[in-house]
Design an enzyme around this catalytic site. Sequence first.
Site, PDB file in Angstrom:
ATOM      1  N   HIS A 168       0.833  -1.211   0.000  1.00 22.97           N
ATOM      2  CA  HIS A 168       0.000   0.000   0.000  1.00 22.97           C
ATOM      3  C   HIS A 168       0.863   1.254   0.000  1.00 22.97           C
ATOM      4  O   HIS A 168       1.886   1.305   0.678  1.00 22.97           O
ATOM      5  CB  HIS A 168      -0.922   0.013   1.225  1.00 22.97           C
ATOM      6  CG  HIS A 168      -2.019  -0.993   1.124  1.00 22.97           C
ATOM      7  ND1 HIS A 168      -1.791  -2.346   1.251  1.00 22.97           N
ATOM      8  CD2 HIS A 168      -3.332  -0.853   0.845  1.00 22.97           C
ATOM      9  CE1 HIS A 168      -2.936  -2.991   1.083  1.00 22.97           C
ATOM     10  NE2 HIS A 168      -3.883  -2.115   0.820  1.00 22.97           N
ATOM     11  N   SER A 220      -6.229   3.780  -5.750  1.00 23.11           N
ATOM     12  CA  SER A 220      -5.598   4.593  -4.703  1.00 23.11           C
ATOM     13  C   SER A 220      -5.802   6.083  -4.965  1.00 23.11           C
ATOM     14  O   SER A 220      -5.993   6.859  -4.026  1.00 23.11           O
ATOM     15  CB  SER A 220      -4.103   4.279  -4.614  1.00 23.11           C
ATOM     16  OG  SER A 220      -3.901   2.990  -4.093  1.00 23.11           O
ATOM     17  N   GLU A 249      -9.243   6.813  -3.747  1.00 14.91           N
ATOM     18  CA  GLU A 249      -9.362   6.700  -2.293  1.00 14.91           C
ATOM     19  C   GLU A 249      -8.708   7.896  -1.595  1.00 14.91           C
ATOM     20  O   GLU A 249      -9.283   8.471  -0.665  1.00 14.91           O
ATOM     21  CB  GLU A 249      -8.735   5.377  -1.845  1.00 14.91           C
ATOM     22  CG  GLU A 249      -9.615   4.197  -2.234  1.00 14.91           C
ATOM     23  CD  GLU A 249      -8.915   2.856  -2.333  1.00 14.91           C
ATOM     24  OE1 GLU A 249      -9.556   1.895  -2.768  1.00 14.91           O
ATOM     25  OE2 GLU A 249      -7.720   2.777  -1.987  1.00 14.91           O
ATOM     26  N   GLN A 250      -7.541   8.270  -2.069  1.00 11.75           N
ATOM     27  CA  GLN A 250      -6.857   9.398  -1.427  1.00 11.75           C
ATOM     28  C   GLN A 250      -7.612  10.699  -1.693  1.00 11.75           C
ATOM     29  O   GLN A 250      -7.742  11.544  -0.804  1.00 11.75           O
ATOM     30  CB  GLN A 250      -5.399   9.481  -1.918  1.00 11.75           C
ATOM     31  CG  GLN A 250      -4.620   8.198  -1.592  1.00 11.75           C
ATOM     32  CD  GLN A 250      -3.179   8.429  -1.150  1.00 11.75           C
ATOM     33  OE1 GLN A 250      -2.787   9.529  -0.773  1.00 11.75           O
ATOM     34  NE2 GLN A 250      -2.389   7.370  -1.162  1.00 11.75           N
ATOM     35  N   PHE A 290       1.344   3.124   7.271  1.00 17.66           N
ATOM     36  CA  PHE A 290       0.089   3.315   8.009  1.00 17.66           C
ATOM     37  C   PHE A 290      -1.084   3.010   7.079  1.00 17.66           C
ATOM     38  O   PHE A 290      -1.206   3.601   6.005  1.00 17.66           O
ATOM     39  CB  PHE A 290       0.007   4.768   8.482  1.00 17.66           C
ATOM     40  CG  PHE A 290      -1.296   5.129   9.134  1.00 17.66           C
ATOM     41  CD1 PHE A 290      -1.526   4.799  10.464  1.00 17.66           C
ATOM     42  CD2 PHE A 290      -2.280   5.794   8.424  1.00 17.66           C
ATOM     43  CE1 PHE A 290      -2.726   5.132  11.078  1.00 17.66           C
ATOM     44  CE2 PHE A 290      -3.484   6.132   9.030  1.00 17.66           C
ATOM     45  CZ  PHE A 290      -3.705   5.800  10.354  1.00 17.66           C
TER      46      PHE A 290
HETATM   47  N1  GUN Z   1      -2.803   3.440   2.351  1.00 22.55           N
HETATM   48  C1  GUN Z   1      -3.387   3.746   3.488  1.00 22.55           C
HETATM   49  N2  GUN Z   1      -4.712   3.792   3.357  1.00 22.55           N
HETATM   50  C2  GUN Z   1      -4.993   3.485   2.099  1.00 22.55           C
HETATM   51  C3  GUN Z   1      -6.210   3.355   1.351  1.00 22.55           C
HETATM   52  O1  GUN Z   1      -7.333   3.523   1.826  1.00 22.55           O
HETATM   53  N3  GUN Z   1      -6.050   3.014   0.072  1.00 22.55           N
HETATM   54  C4  GUN Z   1      -4.837   2.802  -0.477  1.00 22.55           C
HETATM   55  N4  GUN Z   1      -4.797   2.458  -1.743  1.00 22.55           N
HETATM   56  N5  GUN Z   1      -3.707   2.924   0.171  1.00 22.55           N
HETATM   57  C5  GUN Z   1      -3.792   3.259   1.463  1.00 22.55           C
END
Ligand code: GUN
Length: 170
Positions: free
Chosen positions: A67, A84, A87-88, A119
Amino acid sequence: MPTLDQLNALDRAAFTAALGHLFEHSPWVADETWPRRPFRDAAHLHAELCATMRSAAARQLALIRAHPDLAGRLAQQNSLTAESIREQASAGLNRLTDDELAEFQRLNTAYLARFGFPFIICARLNAKSAILAAMTARLPQTPEHEFTIALGEIEKIAHLRLNDLLEKAL
Ligand code: GUN
């Protein structure tokens, strides 16, 4: 977008291609879940994917390490997976002030130095302020605790990614 019936009918390679992204850079989770088809519903499929992950103790650390940091180097370099990026962005991490970015980088570095893995929190279920608070609160925890929390958050991330995949087909 596939329906569950369509997913159940796929051969192993096609199933892995369709679901491989649910666990970040870890298509082996989908691949090794395929023999347990057919899946009754999305909840059953998710539970079986998570069972595959839970039973693969030797690969869990690599899964966590696959991740990206939140608001980290890969995000700054536009090198995230499509999931990702979404999500970010949903947590507002693509719109940070310089001070916020510095705070994320400080906490990411401290967390990685302490635990040896990044994390993990399900970014789509947490706003920026909640993520920063969680990073601060979890930093003093034990490695065992954080490892367990990370796997639980990865299950939530996969659940939302699976919902996205099936949503338009339900
Ligand atoms: N790294 C920490 N949290 C996340 C997440 O929710 N998605 C992704 N892709 N990477 C993360």
